[in-house]
Write a protein that holds these residues in place. Structure first.
Motif, PDB file in Angstrom:
ATOM      1  N   THR A 154       0.839  -1.199   0.000  1.00  0.00           N
ATOM      2  CA  THR A 154       0.000   0.000   0.000  1.00  0.00           C
ATOM      3  C   THR A 154       0.873   1.247   0.000  1.00  0.00           C
ATOM      4  O   THR A 154       0.625   2.201  -0.741  1.00  0.00           O
ATOM      5  CB  THR A 154      -0.931   0.013   1.227  1.00  0.00           C
ATOM      6  N   VAL A 155       1.904   1.236   0.821  1.00  0.00           N
ATOM      7  CA  VAL A 155       2.830   2.368   0.867  1.00  0.00           C
ATOM      8  C   VAL A 155       3.510   2.546  -0.488  1.00  0.00           C
ATOM      9  O   VAL A 155       3.605   3.665  -0.995  1.00  0.00           O
ATOM     10  CB  VAL A 155       3.880   2.175   1.988  1.00  0.00           C
ATOM     11  N   ALA A 156       3.943   1.470  -1.089  1.00  0.00           N
ATOM     12  CA  ALA A 156       4.606   1.551  -2.393  1.00  0.00           C
ATOM     13  C   ALA A 156       3.668   2.133  -3.455  1.00  0.00           C
ATOM     14  O   ALA A 156       4.070   2.990  -4.250  1.00  0.00           O
ATOM     15  CB  ALA A 156       5.097   0.170  -2.815  1.00  0.00           C
ATOM     16  N   THR A 157       2.426   1.700  -3.444  1.00  0.00           N
ATOM     17  CA  THR A 157       1.450   2.208  -4.409  1.00  0.00           C
ATOM     18  C   THR A 157       1.191   3.689  -4.190  1.00  0.00           C
ATOM     19  O   THR A 157       1.180   4.478  -5.138  1.00  0.00           O
ATOM     20  CB  THR A 157       0.118   1.429  -4.295  1.00  0.00           C
ATOM     21  N   ARG A 158       1.001   4.081  -2.954  1.00  0.00           N
ATOM     22  CA  ARG A 158       0.720   5.494  -2.655  1.00  0.00           C
ATOM     23  C   ARG A 158       1.905   6.384  -2.990  1.00  0.00           C
ATOM     24  O   ARG A 158       1.734   7.496  -3.488  1.00  0.00           O
ATOM     25  CB  ARG A 158       0.311   5.651  -1.201  1.00  0.00           C
ATOM     26  N   LEU A 159       3.106   5.905  -2.739  1.00  0.00           N
ATOM     27  CA  LEU A 159       4.289   6.682  -3.091  1.00  0.00           C
ATOM     28  C   LEU A 159       4.408   6.833  -4.608  1.00  0.00           C
ATOM     29  O   LEU A 159       4.723   7.909  -5.108  1.00  0.00           O
ATOM     30  CB  LEU A 159       5.554   6.024  -2.541  1.00  0.00           C
ATOM     31  N   ARG A 160       4.152   5.751  -5.342  1.00  0.00           N
ATOM     32  CA  ARG A 160       4.221   5.812  -6.792  1.00  0.00           C
ATOM     33  C   ARG A 160       3.211   6.815  -7.346  1.00  0.00           C
ATOM     34  O   ARG A 160       3.537   7.646  -8.200  1.00  0.00           O
ATOM     35  CB  ARG A 160       3.970   4.420  -7.391  1.00  0.00           C
ATOM     36  N   LEU A 161       1.990   6.781  -6.818  1.00  0.00           N
ATOM     37  CA  LEU A 161       0.962   7.716  -7.290  1.00  0.00           C
ATOM     38  C   LEU A 161       1.301   9.152  -6.905  1.00  0.00           C
ATOM     39  O   LEU A 161       1.088  10.076  -7.693  1.00  0.00           O
ATOM     40  CB  LEU A 161      -0.401   7.317  -6.726  1.00  0.00           C
ATOM     41  N   ALA A 162       1.818   9.358  -5.713  1.00  0.00           N
ATOM     42  CA  ALA A 162       2.189  10.702  -5.268  1.00  0.00           C
ATOM     43  C   ALA A 162       3.315  11.265  -6.124  1.00  0.00           C
ATOM     44  O   ALA A 162       3.295  12.440  -6.501  1.00  0.00           O
ATOM     45  CB  ALA A 162       2.602  10.675  -3.799  1.00  0.00           C
ATOM     46  N   ARG A 163       4.295  10.419  -6.451  1.00  0.00           N
ATOM     47  CA  ARG A 163       5.392  10.879  -7.315  1.00  0.00           C
ATOM     48  C   ARG A 163       4.879  11.235  -8.703  1.00  0.00           C
ATOM     49  O   ARG A 163       5.327  12.208  -9.311  1.00  0.00           O
ATOM     50  CB  ARG A 163       6.474   9.803  -7.410  1.00  0.00           C
ATOM     51  N   ARG A 164       3.934  10.466  -9.203  1.00  0.00           N
ATOM     52  CA  ARG A 164       3.364  10.746 -10.521  1.00  0.00           C
ATOM     53  C   ARG A 164       2.608  12.074 -10.514  1.00  0.00           C
ATOM     54  O   ARG A 164       2.772  12.898 -11.422  1.00  0.00           O
ATOM     55  CB  ARG A 164       2.419   9.612 -10.934  1.00  0.00           C
ATOM     56  N   LEU A 165       1.807  12.313  -9.471  1.00  0.00           N
ATOM     57  CA  LEU A 165       1.080  13.583  -9.367  1.00  0.00           C
ATOM     58  C   LEU A 165       2.038  14.760  -9.234  1.00  0.00           C
ATOM     59  O   LEU A 165       1.822  15.827  -9.812  1.00  0.00           O
ATOM     60  CB  LEU A 165       0.118  13.554  -8.176  1.00  0.00           C
ATOM     61  N   PHE A 166       3.096  14.569  -8.471  1.00  0.00           N
ATOM     62  CA  PHE A 166       4.081  15.627  -8.288  1.00  0.00           C
ATOM     63  C   PHE A 166       4.765  15.953  -9.614  1.00  0.00           C
ATOM     64  O   PHE A 166       4.938  17.125  -9.971  1.00  0.00           O
ATOM     65  CB  PHE A 166       5.108  15.193  -7.242  1.00  0.00           C
ATOM     66  N   ALA A 167       5.120  14.927 -10.370  1.00  0.00           N
ATOM     67  CA  ALA A 167       5.757  15.135 -11.669  1.00  0.00           C
ATOM     68  C   ALA A 167       4.821  15.863 -12.626  1.00  0.00           C
ATOM     69  O   ALA A 167       5.243  16.763 -13.363  1.00  0.00           O
ATOM     70  CB  ALA A 167       6.191  13.801 -12.266  1.00  0.00           C
ATOM     71  N   ARG A 168       3.553  15.521 -12.608  1.00  0.00           N
ATOM     72  CA  ARG A 168       2.574  16.202 -13.466  1.00  0.00           C
ATOM     73  C   ARG A 168       2.444  17.666 -13.072  1.00  0.00           C
ATOM     74  O   ARG A 168       2.325  18.538 -13.930  1.00  0.00           O
ATOM     75  CB  ARG A 168       1.216  15.515 -13.396  1.00  0.00           C
ATOM     76  N   ALA A 169       2.422  17.929 -11.771  1.00  0.00           N
ATOM     77  CA  ALA A 169       2.312  19.312 -11.298  1.00  0.00           C
ATOM     78  C   ALA A 169       3.523  20.123 -11.753  1.00  0.00           C
ATOM     79  O   ALA A 169       3.380  21.283 -12.149  1.00  0.00           O
ATOM     80  CB  ALA A 169       2.184  19.342  -9.785  1.00  0.00           C
ATOM     81  N   LEU A 170       4.698  19.537 -11.700  1.00  0.00           N
ATOM     82  CA  LEU A 170       5.898  20.238 -12.173  1.00  0.00           C
ATOM     83  C   LEU A 170       5.828  20.515 -13.665  1.00  0.00           C
ATOM     84  O   LEU A 170       6.205  21.588 -14.129  1.00  0.00           O
ATOM     85  CB  LEU A 170       7.149  19.429 -11.862  1.00  0.00           C
ATOM     86  N   THR A 171       5.341  19.549 -14.411  1.00  0.00           N
ATOM     87  CA  THR A 171       5.221  19.712 -15.858  1.00  0.00           C
ATOM     88  C   THR A 171       4.246  20.831 -16.188  1.00  0.00           C
ATOM     89  O   THR A 171       4.521  21.668 -17.040  1.00  0.00           O
ATOM     90  CB  THR A 171       4.753  18.396 -16.515  1.00  0.00           C
ATOM     91  N   ARG A 172       3.133  20.873 -15.485  1.00  0.00           N
ATOM     92  CA  ARG A 172       2.146  21.938 -15.718  1.00  0.00           C
ATOM     93  C   ARG A 172       2.732  23.284 -15.352  1.00  0.00           C
ATOM     94  O   ARG A 172       2.518  24.268 -16.045  1.00  0.00           O
ATOM     95  CB  ARG A 172       0.888  21.675 -14.904  1.00  0.00           C
ATOM     96  N   SER A 173       3.464  23.330 -14.266  1.00  0.00           N
ATOM     97  CA  SER A 173       4.084  24.574 -13.828  1.00  0.00           C
ATOM     98  C   SER A 173       5.053  25.092 -14.877  1.00  0.00           C
ATOM     99  O   SER A 173       5.098  26.278 -15.182  1.00  0.00           O
ATOM    100  CB  SER A 173       4.813  24.351 -12.501  1.00  0.00           C
TER     101      SER A 173
END
Length: 50
Positions: free
Chosen positions: A23-42
């Motif tokens: 569960t931790v691994a999945t949540r970390l993977r999703l959080a990293r993906r969202l963070f990367a998308r936010a950086l790309t949008r920025s």
């Protein structure tokens, strides 16, 4: 994600939050993906503002 940024492993995060390690691994993977998308949008918005 903040716990991982402090250097804790997924096993240590799982123990401290009383969650299964997958569960931790999945949540970390999703959080990293969202963070990367936010950086790309920025970056896109900063290019458009010029």
């Amino acid at each position: 994600m903040s716990l991982a940024a402090t250097g804790l492993s997924s096993l240590e995060i799982a123990a401290s939050l009383s969650l299964p390690r997958p569960t931790v691994a999945t949540r970390l993977r999703l959080a990293r993906r969202l963070f990367a998308r936010a950086l790309t949008r920025s970056r896109r918005w900063s290019r458009c503002a010029r």
